[in-house]
Design a protein around this motif. Sequence first.
Motif, PDB file in Angstrom:
ATOM      1  N   VAL A 275      33.506  43.439  43.110  1.00  0.00           N
ATOM      2  CA  VAL A 275      34.170  44.330  43.959  1.00  0.00           C
ATOM      3  C   VAL A 275      34.590  43.523  45.300  1.00  0.00           C
ATOM      4  O   VAL A 275      33.871  42.892  45.778  1.00  0.00           O
ATOM      5  CB  VAL A 275      33.033  45.392  44.397  1.00  0.00           C
ATOM      6  CG1 VAL A 275      33.668  46.555  45.211  1.00  0.00           C
ATOM      7  CG2 VAL A 275      32.596  46.041  43.073  1.00  0.00           C
ATOM      8  N   VAL A 346      32.163  50.940  43.152  1.00  0.00           N
ATOM      9  CA  VAL A 346      32.778  50.159  41.857  1.00  0.00           C
ATOM     10  C   VAL A 346      34.116  50.980  41.354  1.00  0.00           C
ATOM     11  O   VAL A 346      34.448  50.942  40.372  1.00  0.00           O
ATOM     12  CB  VAL A 346      31.699  50.240  40.972  1.00  0.00           C
ATOM     13  CG1 VAL A 346      30.483  49.392  40.924  1.00  0.00           C
ATOM     14  CG2 VAL A 346      31.449  51.461  40.248  1.00  0.00           C
ATOM     15  N   ASN A 349      37.911  47.460  40.838  1.00  0.00           N
ATOM     16  CA  ASN A 349      37.368  45.883  40.654  1.00  0.00           C
ATOM     17  C   ASN A 349      38.457  45.001  40.249  1.00  0.00           C
ATOM     18  O   ASN A 349      39.459  45.165  39.763  1.00  0.00           O
ATOM     19  CB  ASN A 349      36.572  46.229  39.174  1.00  0.00           C
ATOM     20  CG  ASN A 349      35.340  47.073  39.472  1.00  0.00           C
ATOM     21  OD1 ASN A 349      34.300  46.706  39.929  1.00  0.00           O
ATOM     22  ND2 ASN A 349      35.654  48.482  39.424  1.00  0.00           N
TER      23      ASN A 349
END
Length: 610
Positions: A275, A346, A349
Motif C-alpha cells: 500500500v 487496501v 495496491n
Amino acid sequence: MASRNRSPLRSRTLPFTLWAVHSDATSLGLLGTVLLGTVLLGTVLLGVAGCGDDASVVKEIQVQRQARLQTETKQDHLGEVHRLLTRLIELNPDESQRQISYHLNRWLESAPLPEQATKPALFKTIADRLPVASRDELLLSDRFVRSDISHLRDAYLFGAIAKWIDSPRSDDPLLENWLAEQQTKLGESHANQLRSACRFFDWTVRNVALEPFMATPGMQLTPPEMPLGMVFQGAGYRQTDYETVWRGTGDALQRTGVFTQLCRQAGVTAALLAVPSAETGELAPWAVGVLIGSDVYLFEPALGVFVPGPNQVGIATLADARTDASVMRRLNIPGFFDYPFSKQEVQQNIALLNVLPVGMSSRMQHLESRLTGDRRMTVYSDVDEIAHKLDAASGIAGVRIWDVPLLAEVYHTALEQAAQRDPMLGFWYYSRWAIMDANVESSRLFSLARWRHLHGEFDSDDENHIEGARPLYLSQRKPEFEIADLRIDVNLQMAYGIRRELGMPTELYDRQVQQAQNMIRLGKQTATYWLSLIQYDDGRYDTAETWFRKRVLDDSQLSHWVPAARYNLGRTIEHLDEQEQAVELYKTSGDIQEHGNRIRARLLLKSEAD
C-alpha cells in the motif's frame, strides 16, 4: 626429407612459392611457362613421394580435428548443465560455476540468440538500484556469466521443491472442501493453479520458521556499514531466497520470496502487494496476491495464514477485501492483536514482482525455450506481460520490480567482505550456519541431507546409490555422552575439524572443543526438527507428533526451533483429529506467529462447528 615438425611451415609457404612462379611466368613465352610448370610439378611430386610421412601426419591431424569438432557439436551441453545443477551441493562451487558457464556458452555457439537483446519496460522501476555499468551486462549480454549460475541454481532448486510438494498430501485440511468447490466455479485449470498456490504457501509457512523483521546478532558486534541505505540485519534483504529455504528460517518478506519462487516454477503469477503512503509514497507490504483468472487471492506471510474470505469461508480475493469490511476486520484478534490495515487502506495496491534483472534477460528467455522434459524450469519472466495482466485486476494501481531480492544479493556480498575485515563479525558470520557451511566432513553430510530433504528424497535409494535425507539427518544426532567426550574422541575431532597444533595453549584448544560441541548440539537440534518435518510431509502424522512433542519440544532439548515446532505440532494433530489440543497450541502466548495462529484456531473451531 624435411623433418615432421617442419610440415606446418611448409604448408604455409607453398602458396607464396606458387604465386612467385606465376608472376615470373607472365614475362616468358609459352614454352618457358610450360617448362617452369613442368619443373615445379615434378618438384612437388617428388616432395610428396619423398615425404609420405608428412602427408599421413597432416591427414591424421585433419581426421582428429574433424572428430573433435563433431564430438563437441554433438555434446549435450544443456544436459551437462542440468547434471551439474542436480549435483551442485556435492561439487566445488568455483569449479561448478566455471563448468556450467562453459557448457552454456558452448551451447550458445550452436544455438545463438535469435535476435538482439532488449530491456523490458518494467526494468526502469529497478534500474536506479544498479550501477550503470552493470545494467547492460545483466540484461543485454549475449554470453552467460558466472553470476548467472546462482539464478539457475535457484530456479532448479525451487522447481525441484515445487514438484514434490504439489501433491494432495500437501493440502491444508481447512481448505479441502472449499477447494473442491472451486473446480466447478473456476474451471479445472484455474482451480488447479489455486490449489498449487495453497500447497506452496502452506509448505512455506510450515518449513520457514518465522523471524522478526529486525534480527539481533546474538553477540556484541560493531555493525558494518552497508550500501544502498541498508542496515545490518535489516528486514527482507538479510537473506536471499536461496538462503531462506536452505536454512528454513526467515522473516515475512523472506517467506514471501520463497512462496513466490515456488509459484513461478509452477506457472502461477504471484506478487507482493504493498500500500503506497499518501504522504510519502513509501510502500507498506501486507500480503501476497496470487492471480487466478481475473481475481487476486490473498495470502499473509507474516501471519502464516491465508486471508479468510467473506463469512470466514475459503480465501479472500482483493476484490473481497476492498468491498467487504469484515474481511480485513477479521484479521484482528480483539484484546490481543490489531491488524495494521483496513478496507479503506487496501483500496489501491502496488504489485511487486520477485524477479532479478538476470531473470528478465534475453539469454534466459532463449535458454528456457530449449529446456524440455526433466530439464524444464522457469528461468525467465516476461515482466511486461505479467505487469499487463496484474494491472487489469481490480485494486492494482501499478506494477514494479521488487527491490528486496536485488538488495539481498548486494547485502550478501557486502556482508561477506565486511566479515573478512572484522574478526568478530567474521566469527559470527561463519559460525551461524557452520553446521552446513563449514569445510568439514560433518557439515558436508549435513548439507547433503538438506539437499536431499528439499528434493523430497527422504529415504535411501540403494539401486541408484542415493542416501536419503532421513538417514543422513539421523547421523547428525550424536548422543550427549559422545558430545561430552569430544575432547578425547580423536575420530569425532577429525569429523569436526578439530586439530591441536604443536604448541597450542590448552585454553585455546579447550575453546575450540567447546565451539565444536556447541556446533554439534545445534546440528543435532536442527536435524531433529527437520526430521520431524519430514515425518509430517511423508504423511506419518503419529510419528511426527512423537518427534515434535518428545524430541524437539522436550525441556531438555529446547532450541530456537520451539515456536515453529509448536505450530507444526498443532498442524500435525489436526490430521489426528485432535482439534482441541491444536487450538490450545495455537493460542500459546508469546510465540512470534501467535497473531496468525489464533486466526487459524478460530477457523478450526468454526470448521468443527459447521
